[in-house]
Scaffold this active site. Structure first.
Site, short mmCIF file in Angstrom:
data_model
loop_
_atom_site.label_atom_id
_atom_site.label_comp_id
_atom_site.label_asym_id
_atom_site.label_seq_id
_atom_site.Cartn_x
_atom_site.Cartn_y
_atom_site.Cartn_z
N GLY A 14 55.69 84.04 72.94
CA GLY A 14 56.82 84.86 72.47
C GLY A 14 58.02 84.72 73.38
O GLY A 14 58.86 85.61 73.46
N VAL A 65 50.04 82.39 67.88
CA VAL A 65 49.06 82.96 68.83
C VAL A 65 47.86 83.61 68.16
O VAL A 65 46.88 83.93 68.82
CB VAL A 65 49.71 83.98 69.80
CG1 VAL A 65 50.65 83.30 70.77
CG2 VAL A 65 50.40 85.12 69.05
N SER A 143 52.12 98.12 75.86
CA SER A 143 53.21 99.02 75.48
C SER A 143 52.82 100.44 75.91
O SER A 143 51.64 100.72 76.14
CB SER A 143 53.40 98.99 73.96
OG SER A 143 54.41 99.91 73.57
N TYR A 157 50.12 99.20 65.29
CA TYR A 157 50.70 98.68 66.53
C TYR A 157 50.11 99.40 67.75
O TYR A 157 49.66 98.75 68.72
CB TYR A 157 52.22 98.86 66.49
CG TYR A 157 52.92 98.42 67.75
CD1 TYR A 157 53.07 97.06 68.03
CD2 TYR A 157 53.43 99.34 68.66
CE1 TYR A 157 53.71 96.65 69.20
CE2 TYR A 157 54.07 98.95 69.81
CZ TYR A 157 54.20 97.60 70.08
OH TYR A 157 54.83 97.19 71.22
N LYS A 161 47.87 97.83 70.82
CA LYS A 161 48.31 97.85 72.23
C LYS A 161 47.30 98.60 73.12
O LYS A 161 47.08 98.23 74.27
CB LYS A 161 49.71 98.48 72.32
CG LYS A 161 50.79 97.61 71.68
CD LYS A 161 51.00 96.36 72.49
CE LYS A 161 51.71 95.26 71.76
NZ LYS A 161 51.97 94.06 72.57
N ILE A 190 62.65 98.52 75.27
CA ILE A 190 63.41 97.45 75.91
C ILE A 190 64.35 96.84 74.88
O ILE A 190 63.95 96.60 73.73
CB ILE A 190 62.45 96.36 76.45
CG1 ILE A 190 61.33 96.98 77.31
CG2 ILE A 190 63.22 95.30 77.24
CD1 ILE A 190 61.76 97.76 78.52
P1 NAP Z 1 60.78 90.18 69.59
O1 NAP Z 1 62.16 90.27 70.12
O2 NAP Z 1 60.56 90.44 68.13
O3 NAP Z 1 60.15 88.78 69.98
C1 NAP Z 1 58.82 88.50 69.61
C2 NAP Z 1 58.43 87.13 70.11
O4 NAP Z 1 57.06 86.88 69.76
C3 NAP Z 1 59.25 86.03 69.46
O5 NAP Z 1 59.42 84.98 70.37
C4 NAP Z 1 58.37 85.59 68.30
O6 NAP Z 1 58.68 84.26 67.89
C5 NAP Z 1 56.99 85.69 68.96
N1 NAP Z 1 55.89 85.82 67.99
C6 NAP Z 1 55.69 86.79 67.06
N2 NAP Z 1 54.57 86.51 66.36
C7 NAP Z 1 54.05 85.37 66.87
C8 NAP Z 1 52.91 84.57 66.57
N3 NAP Z 1 52.06 84.89 65.59
N4 NAP Z 1 52.69 83.46 67.30
C9 NAP Z 1 53.54 83.10 68.30
N5 NAP Z 1 54.63 83.81 68.62
C10 NAP Z 1 54.88 84.92 67.92
O7 NAP Z 1 59.82 91.23 70.34
P2 NAP Z 1 59.96 91.92 71.77
O8 NAP Z 1 60.62 93.23 71.56
O9 NAP Z 1 60.50 90.97 72.76
O10 NAP Z 1 58.41 92.21 72.07
C11 NAP Z 1 57.64 91.31 72.85
C12 NAP Z 1 56.36 91.99 73.27
O11 NAP Z 1 56.66 93.19 73.97
C13 NAP Z 1 55.47 92.41 72.10
O12 NAP Z 1 54.12 92.24 72.43
C14 NAP Z 1 55.79 93.89 71.93
O13 NAP Z 1 54.73 94.58 71.36
C15 NAP Z 1 55.99 94.28 73.38
N6 NAP Z 1 56.79 95.48 73.55
C16 NAP Z 1 58.10 95.52 73.21
C17 NAP Z 1 58.85 96.67 73.44
C18 NAP Z 1 60.31 96.74 73.16
O14 NAP Z 1 60.90 97.81 73.36
N7 NAP Z 1 60.96 95.69 72.74
C19 NAP Z 1 58.21 97.81 73.97
C20 NAP Z 1 56.86 97.76 74.29
C21 NAP Z 1 56.16 96.58 74.09
P3 NAP Z 1 58.36 83.71 66.40
O15 NAP Z 1 58.61 84.86 65.45
O16 NAP Z 1 59.28 82.57 66.22
O17 NAP Z 1 56.93 83.29 66.44
#
Ligand code: NAP
Length: 259
Positions: A14, A65, A143, A157, A161, A190
């Site tokens: 990701g 993944v 998370s 979700y 997590k 974030i």
């Molecule tokens: P994001 O901006 O939507 O980015 C998600 C990333 O994961 C992208 O690079 C996407 O690329 C990749 N991805 C999604 N499904 C995939 C798959 N099946 N295989 C390979 N790559 C995949 O999300 P984010 O906010 O950065 O979140 C990243 C992580 O942090 C996640 O695990 C999320 O649960 C966790 N998180 C985020 C927050 C927040 O506030 N943003 C808070 C707590 C936890 P493609 O779609 O091109 O594959």
């Protein structure tokens, strides 16, 4: 100062967007060789190119993944390109927001596959490579949602997590014999592409409910991941760190309004 991870081989799933891109950028700035793994080629190549322009050694590998063959091939490719594997940041995830009454069971399965099955697949595929390297580091992106808090629309979700943290406990024991540590970062809200999709009102309300009065930056998570990946964190395994600006602390609406 943390011991440099210069030249180490690091996978960030990701890594094409959001938190993963932040983690990859932090590691690349430390001189690590970074493989970004995600499905979308255009975003992945663009992210890798941007980090290369800033002097990083970063490549992109297309990978889903949730798919065993895809994960295995991505790890083999990384080892071939970088000459080994030292760190895996299993970060890719999805967070569609749907209340249970409207949720199709296939959506539940997809979220579990992307967020939880993927953690198992990334760990399993890395073991032979870490065994060859004589050790390694795994950092999961969990998370606060699920393990600590709840939010309508994120039952699947939150379960995925929290499941990652249940997995972490046994994984750290099974990985110990390979001198591999595994830990998890638990981000609050974030500022990422994925979060922007939830709309400005969500972002504003969320910032107001955080003691530090801002959403986190992707680098905030990158630095926590870097610590877990460092030599200095070598005696820490099966643990978590919450990086949320104090979000889970206020006891009530009044408490946060007192600040
Ligand atoms: P994001 O901006 O939507 O980015 C998600 C990333 O994961 C992208 O690079 C996407 O690329 C990749 N991805 C999604 N499904 C995939 C798959 N099946 N295989 C390979 N790559 C995949 O999300 P984010 O906010 O950065 O979140 C990243 C992580 O942090 C996640 O695990 C999320 O649960 C966790 N998180 C985020 C927050 C927040 O506030 N943003 C808070 C707590 C936890 P493609 O779609 O091109 O594959």
């Amino acid at each position: 100062m943390l011991t440099s991870i210069k030249n180490r081989s690091v996978i960030v799933t990701g890594g094409s967007k959001g938190i993963g891109k932040g983690i990859a950028t932090v590691f690349a700035a430390q001189g690590a060789q970074v493989m970004i793994a995600a499905r979308g080629e255009a975003d992945g190549e663009a992210a890798a190119e941007a980090m290369r322009s800033a002097g990083g050694r970063v490549e992109f590998c297309a990978c889903d993944v949730s798919d065993w063959d895809s994960v295995r091939k991505m790890m083999d490719h990384t080892v071939e390109r970088f000459g080994g594997l030292h760190v895996v940041c299993a970060n890719a995830g999805a967070f569609p927001q749907t209340k249970m009454v409207d949720m199709d069971p296939t959506e539940w399965d997809q979220v579990m596959a992307t967020n939880l099955r993927s953690a198992f697949l990334c760990v399993k595929a890395s073991i032979p490579h870490f065994e060859k390297a004589g050790g390694g580091r795994i950092v999961l992106t969990s998370s606060i949602t699920g393990p600590v808090t709840g939010y309508p629309g994120w039952a699947h979700y939150g379960a995925s997590k929290a499941g990652q943290l249940g997995f972490l406990k046994t994984a750290c024991m099974e990985l110990a014999r390979y001198k591999v540590t595994i830990n998890a970062v638990m981000p609050g809200n974030i500022y990422t592409e994925g979060l922007q999709d939830l709309g400005q009102e969500y972002l504003d309300t969320m910032a107001a409910s955080i003691p530090l009065k801002r959403l986190g930056d992707v680098a905030d998570i990158g630095h926590a991941a870097l610590f877990f990946a460092s030599d200095e964190a070598g005696y820490i395994t099966g643990q978590t760190i919450i990086v949320d600006g104090g979000q889970i602390i206020p006891e009530s609406l009044e408490a946060i309004q007192e600040i």
